[in-house]
Design a protein around this motif. Structure first.
Motif, PDB file in Angstrom:
ATOM      1  N   SER A 262       0.816  -1.210   0.000  1.00 48.91           N
ATOM      2  CA  SER A 262       0.000   0.000   0.000  1.00 48.91           C
ATOM      3  C   SER A 262       0.850   1.260   0.000  1.00 48.91           C
ATOM      4  CB  SER A 262      -0.960   0.005   1.196  1.00 48.91           C
ATOM      5  OG  SER A 262      -0.248   0.112   2.430  1.00 48.91           O
ATOM      6  N   VAL A 263       2.087   1.158   0.482  1.00 54.35           N
ATOM      7  CA  VAL A 263       2.996   2.317   0.465  1.00 54.35           C
ATOM      8  C   VAL A 263       3.334   2.676  -0.978  1.00 54.35           C
ATOM      9  CG1 VAL A 263       5.244   3.175   1.209  1.00 54.35           C
ATOM     10  CG2 VAL A 263       3.904   1.704   2.737  1.00 54.35           C
ATOM     11  N   ASP A 264       3.675   1.659  -1.765  1.00 51.80           N
ATOM     12  CA  ASP A 264       3.966   1.876  -3.180  1.00 51.80           C
ATOM     13  C   ASP A 264       2.734   2.402  -3.907  1.00 51.80           C
ATOM     14  OD1 ASP A 264       6.046   1.120  -5.455  1.00 51.80           O
ATOM     15  OD2 ASP A 264       4.091   0.406  -6.145  1.00 51.80           O
ATOM     16  N   ASP A 265       1.584   1.851  -3.592  1.00 50.86           N
ATOM     17  CA  ASP A 265       0.350   2.268  -4.264  1.00 50.86           C
ATOM     18  C   ASP A 265       0.047   3.743  -3.999  1.00 50.86           C
ATOM     19  OD1 ASP A 265       0.046  -0.329  -5.162  1.00 50.86           O
ATOM     20  OD2 ASP A 265      -1.373  -0.885  -3.581  1.00 50.86           O
ATOM     21  N   ALA A 266       0.278   4.195  -2.770  1.00 47.07           N
ATOM     22  CA  ALA A 266      -0.012   5.585  -2.421  1.00 47.07           C
ATOM     23  C   ALA A 266       0.845   6.542  -3.237  1.00 47.07           C
ATOM     24  CB  ALA A 266       0.222   5.810  -0.924  1.00 47.07           C
ATOM     25  N   VAL A 267       2.129   6.206  -3.379  1.00 49.98           N
ATOM     26  CA  VAL A 267       3.018   7.055  -4.172  1.00 49.98           C
ATOM     27  C   VAL A 267       2.588   7.062  -5.630  1.00 49.98           C
ATOM     28  CG1 VAL A 267       5.384   7.340  -5.002  1.00 49.98           C
ATOM     29  CG2 VAL A 267       4.979   6.705  -2.622  1.00 49.98           C
ATOM     30  N   HIS A 305       3.929  -2.973  -5.263  1.00 49.39           N
ATOM     31  CA  HIS A 305       2.521  -3.292  -5.495  1.00 49.39           C
ATOM     32  C   HIS A 305       2.280  -4.798  -5.347  1.00 49.39           C
ATOM     33  CE1 HIS A 305      -1.480  -3.136  -7.197  1.00 49.39           C
ATOM     34  NE2 HIS A 305      -1.151  -4.085  -8.069  1.00 49.39           N
ATOM     35  N   GLY A 306       1.249  -5.135  -4.597  1.00 49.22           N
ATOM     36  CA  GLY A 306       0.875  -6.527  -4.425  1.00 49.22           C
ATOM     37  C   GLY A 306       1.464  -7.202  -3.210  1.00 49.22           C
ATOM     38  N   GLU A 307       2.398  -6.560  -2.510  1.00 47.02           N
ATOM     39  CA  GLU A 307       2.988  -7.162  -1.304  1.00 47.02           C
ATOM     40  C   GLU A 307       2.005  -6.986  -0.143  1.00 47.02           C
ATOM     41  OE1 GLU A 307       4.512  -9.200   1.108  1.00 47.02           O
ATOM     42  OE2 GLU A 307       6.023  -8.993  -0.478  1.00 47.02           O
ATOM     43  N   THR A 308       1.534  -8.115   0.394  1.00 50.36           N
ATOM     44  CA  THR A 308       0.470  -8.070   1.402  1.00 50.36           C
ATOM     45  C   THR A 308       0.973  -8.174   2.836  1.00 50.36           C
ATOM     46  OG1 THR A 308       0.153 -10.469   1.230  1.00 50.36           O
ATOM     47  CG2 THR A 308      -1.186  -9.066  -0.210  1.00 50.36           C
ATOM     48  N   THR A 309       2.256  -8.411   3.043  1.00 50.46           N
ATOM     49  CA  THR A 309       2.775  -8.542   4.410  1.00 50.46           C
ATOM     50  C   THR A 309       2.491  -7.277   5.209  1.00 50.46           C
ATOM     51  OG1 THR A 309       4.557  -9.956   3.609  1.00 50.46           O
ATOM     52  CG2 THR A 309       4.822  -9.001   5.806  1.00 50.46           C
ATOM     53  N   PRO A 310       1.880  -7.379   6.384  1.00 53.00           N
ATOM     54  CA  PRO A 310       1.595  -6.182   7.180  1.00 53.00           C
ATOM     55  C   PRO A 310       2.880  -5.565   7.736  1.00 53.00           C
ATOM     56  CG  PRO A 310       0.249  -8.067   7.890  1.00 53.00           C
ATOM     57  CD  PRO A 310       1.313  -8.603   7.003  1.00 53.00           C
ATOM     58  N   LEU A 311       2.956  -4.267   7.730  1.00 55.11           N
ATOM     59  CA  LEU A 311       4.087  -3.565   8.335  1.00 55.11           C
ATOM     60  C   LEU A 311       4.041  -3.742   9.850  1.00 55.11           C
ATOM     61  CD1 LEU A 311       4.071  -0.251   6.262  1.00 55.11           C
ATOM     62  CD2 LEU A 311       5.417  -2.326   5.869  1.00 55.11           C
TER      63      LEU A 311
END
Length: 362
Positions: A262-267, A305-311
């Protein structure tokens, strides 16, 4: 290991061997590694003539079992698994173990079930302890100090190797280890990992420094981009400011529990609204927003994108959503951060502007 049903883990020479045993060893055709059973102390397997050196490095309770040049080292592994009663349990392999370890262990234990040890090894290494974070902070501090030293010494006509010499000297005088660098000048900065064409520092052109070092096995990775010898062209300033904003967007999106992707998606959403992309297409950002970092410069997991591991607290990442304009120039600023219960915290603070590309001294 108990939770994941693993009877033993085999780790050959490399960062994970250092992580578990303190043994810093190069890989070769000769097997050196650790076998960690689900119960009891591990063993170290190494050539007989390397035994004394390995013993000096070993930092945990473990028996050292050596093999002669005409003996099969994986037999020592198989014998140990039988002794511990785990020969019939799944054997976890560290993900970078080479194939010949598996092949030759199967010759000794034909019924051995080999599984990935990622659920153990990567899961542990991904979460850094306060001591690990302190080493990474030291490496980042040394790198930033080296940048500040060499910045005013860069001259027109210098090549990447000239700047590399300045950087290496600045790192080693500060007790940093294993300095590395990627120095991109002019149009070469438009290609994230550079160009084979001759490069020289020229007035009014972009200089991109992507460098790091090591402190006791832990890495830094910091990038800075500026224009040599004068104010930047309006397009360069615009892209620099956009890319710097991208770092802030990524930092704000890095929340405990959020999927790493989601970090990549936001950027990327913001970049696309500015006309870049879409996705990973150029002009824009052709690589992930960031990668994991620790004992290796690139570790799982990635801000992609697509990495689902929670921070989670203790995870460490680069933050580098560079923007690249093929045939022209590229801008990459890179600073690493680590997750805390309260959110991300910088190892190195991003610079304020292209006119002050390294920020005020600490």
């Amino acid at each position: 290991m108990q939770r994941n049903g693993i009877g033993a883990v085999l780790v050959e020479a490399g960062p994970s061997l250092d992580y578990y045993t303190g043994i810093q060893w190069r890989r070769s055709e000769r097997v050196t590694g650790v076998v960690i059973p689900v119960r009891g102390d591990p063993i170290i397997v190494t050539p007989f003539f390397e035994g004394p050196t390995i013993r000096e490095m070993l930092a945990v309770p473990a028996e050292i079992r050596t093999w002669e040049e005409d003996e099969e080292p994986l037999k020592l592994v198989a014998d140990f698994l039988r002794e511990r009663g785990v020969a019939n349990a799944p054997v976890g392999f560290e993900e970078t173990n080479r194939f010949f370890h598996l092949d030759r262990l199967k010759q000794q234990l034909p019924d051995a079930q080999i599984v990935s040890a990622n659920s153990v090894v990567r899961a542990q290494r991904m979460i850094k302890s306060p001591a690990e974070l302190a080493l990474m902070q030291a490496a980042a501090d040394i790198t930033v100090a080296a940048y500040r030293e060499i910045f005013p010494r860069i001259r027109e006509g210098m090549t990447p190797s000239d700047i590399e010499s300045l950087y290496t000297a600045a790192i080693t005088t500060r007790a940093g280890m294993a300095p590395w660098n990627l120095i991109l000048l002019g149009e070469a900065s438009a290609y994230p990992h550079g160009s084979g064409q001759p490069q020289h520092v020229r007035k009014g052109e972009v200089v991109l420094l992507d460098c790091g070092c090591e402190v006791n096995g832990y890495q830094s990775d910091i990038s800075r981009t500026f224009v040599f010898g004068g104010g930047p062209a309006p397009e360069v300033r615009k892209v620099w400011d956009q890319m710097r904003r991208g770092q802030d967007i990524a930092f704000a999106a890095a929340k405990v529990g959020a999927p790493a992707g989601s970090v990549d998606d936001a950027v990327r959403r913001t970049y696309e609204s500015w006309g870049y992309g879409p996705g990973y297409k150029l002009p824009g950002t052709s690589h992930r927003t960031g990668h994991g970092i620790g004992m290796e410069g690139h570790e799982p997991i990635n801000l992609v994108h697509g990495e689902t591991t929670p921070l989670a607290p203790g995870m460490c990442f680069s933050n580098e959503p560079g923007i690249y304009l093929p045939g022209k120039f590229g801008i990459r600023l890179e600073d690493c951060f680590y997750m805390t219960e309260a959110g991300p915290k910088w190892f190195s603070v991003p610079p304020p502007s292209i006119d002050d590309p390294f920020g005020p001294a600490a």
